[in-house]
Write an enzyme that holds these catalytic residues in place. Structure first.
Site, short mmCIF file in Angstrom:
data_model
loop_
_atom_site.label_atom_id
_atom_site.label_comp_id
_atom_site.label_asym_id
_atom_site.label_seq_id
_atom_site.Cartn_x
_atom_site.Cartn_y
_atom_site.Cartn_z
N TYR A 184 0.69 -1.29 -0.07
CA TYR A 184 0.10 0.17 -0.04
C TYR A 184 1.00 1.23 0.14
O TYR A 184 0.44 2.12 -0.70
CB TYR A 184 -0.86 0.04 1.33
CG TYR A 184 -1.87 1.15 1.32
CD1 TYR A 184 -3.13 1.09 0.54
CD2 TYR A 184 -1.67 2.09 2.19
CE1 TYR A 184 -3.98 1.96 0.56
CE2 TYR A 184 -3.01 2.91 2.28
CZ TYR A 184 -4.10 3.04 1.26
OH TYR A 184 -4.86 4.12 1.51
N LYS A 188 0.75 4.13 -3.05
CA LYS A 188 0.59 5.17 -2.65
C LYS A 188 1.58 6.34 -2.92
O LYS A 188 1.19 7.61 -3.12
CB LYS A 188 -0.14 5.60 -1.18
CG LYS A 188 -1.25 5.04 -1.00
CD LYS A 188 -2.55 5.37 -2.01
CE LYS A 188 -3.84 4.73 -1.67
NZ LYS A 188 -4.92 5.12 -2.55
#
Length: 301
Positions: A184, A188
Site C-alpha cells: 500500500y 500510494k
C-alpha cells in the site's frame, strides 16, 4: 495573456455564484459505503458534495447496486447522477465508464480516483499477489482511466478554459511508510509521482492534477478488523480494517489521550476528506497543480 486571465477570472466568479462545480461533470470511483455511524465512505461523501455544488456525477463502484444507492441520494436532493458498476482494475473498465459518461453528459471535467482497499501483510510474509493487486488497483487503474479520458480533457481553443482536474488519492503511508503495508505504501507513493507527471504533461491544456494524502479518516479501511468487513478480489475474500481499532463513533468528540499522534486529537470524517477533494477540483484551486494536500489533522508534522 491579460485577456486570458480575465476570462479565467470571469469563469471563476460566475461558477462560484451558482455552485463551485456548476454544470461540470465528475467521475468518482469507489463510492462504496458501510453503515457505520461516522464511517460512510469518502467516495460517497464526495459524490454527494460534488452534486451539491452543481456537478453532474458519475458514481462508480465494484457493486453497481451500492453505487445506485448513492445516485438515488443525489437525485433525491435535486442533483444529477448515474451509476457505472465494475472493477476499476479490469481491462474494459476505463472505456466503459468514459464512453458512458460522454454518452450521458457529453464531457468530462474531473476524475477522482478514489477506489482502493488495503491488503496488509508484514513484508517478509507478503505474497506476490497481495503486492500486485494493490499496485494494480491504486496505480495501474488510475493511469488507465486518466489515459482513456485524455481525448476529452486535452482540449484546445476556448474549451481549454473550462475548469478541469484530476484528483488522485494517496495516504500518509505513501509519504512515510507504514508497518504491514509495504504494498500500500509503495502504491500510494507512486500515485504522487503519477500525479505530478500529469500536471506537467497536461498543464498546457489547463488540466490540473493534484493528490490528496489522507491520514486517519473513519472509513471501512480504518474500522475494527473484527467487525468482519471484507472485499472479494479475484475470488478471494480480503479482510478490511485495523486489528483492535476502536469502533467507529467512539472517537468523537476529540480525545487527546486516544490520539496523541494527531494534533487535532481525533480522526477525520468522510465528509471532511471529501471537502479536500472538492477544494482541489474547484476553481478555488485554479492555480494549484502538482500538489499533494495532506489531510491528516496534523499527523506527521
Amino acid at each position: 495573456m491579460a485577456e486570458r486571465l480575465e476570462q479565467v477570472a470571469g469563469h471563476l466568479s460566475n461558477t462560484h455564484s451558482r455552485g463551485l462545480l456548476n454544470g461540470e461533470v465528475a467521475i468518482i470511483t469507489g463510492t462504496y459505503f458501510q453503515d457505520y455511524k461516522y464511517a460512510k465512505g469518502i467516495g460517497r461523501s464526495a459524490a454527494l458534495l460534488f452534486a451539491k455544488e452543481g456537478a453532474k456525477v458519475v458514481v462508480s463502484d465494484l457493486d453497481e447496486k451500492k453505487a445506485q444507492v448513492v445516485v438515488d441520494e443525489i437525485k433525491a436532493a435535486g442533483g444529477d447522477a448515474f451509476a457505472v458498476g465494475g472493477d476499476v482494475g479490469s481491462e474494459e473498465f476505463p472505456k466503459k465508464i468514459v464512453d458512458a459518461t460522454i454518452q450521458k453528459f457529453g464531457k468530462i471535467n474531473h476524475i477522482v480516483n478514489n477506489a482502493g482497499f488495503t491488503y496488509d501483510r508484514m513484508l517478509h510474509t507478503m505474497p506476490d499477489d497481495a503486492f500486485d493487486i494493490i499496485m494494480k488497483i491504486h496505480v495501474r487503474a488510475p493511469f488507465r482511466l486518466v489515459r482513456a479520458a485524455a481525448p476529452y480533457m486535452r482540449l484546445k481553443g476556448d474549451d481549454r478554459l473550462a475548469n478541469r482536474s484530476i484528483v488522485n488519492v494517496s495516504s500518509v503511508a505513501g509519504l512515510h511508510g507504514n508497518v504491514g503495508q509495504a504494498n500500500y505504501a509503495a502504491a500510494k507513493a507512486a500515485v504522487t509521482g503519477f500525479t505530478k507527471t500529469i500536471a506537467k504533461e497536461w498543464g498546457a491544456f489547463n488540466v490540473r492534477a493534484n493528490t490528496v494524502a489522507y491520514g486517519h479518516v473513519l472509513t471501512r479501511l480504518t474500522a475494527a478488523k473484527e467487525s468482519g468487513a471484507t472485499i472479494e478480489i479475484d475470488g478471494k475474500k480480503v479482510a478490511l480494517g485495523v486489528p483492535g481499532a476502536k469502533p467507529a463513533g467512539t472517537s468523537l468528540p476529540a480525545d487527546a489521550k486516544s490520539f496523541p499522534h494527531i494534533p487535532l486529537a481525533r480522526p477525520g470524517t468522510a465528509d471532511e476528506a471529501a471537502a479536500a477533494m472538492l477544494f482541489l477540483a474547484s476553481p478555488l484551486a485554479s492555480y494549484v497543480s502538482g500538489h499533494t494536500l495532506e489531510v491528516t489533522g496534523g499527523m506527521g508534522i
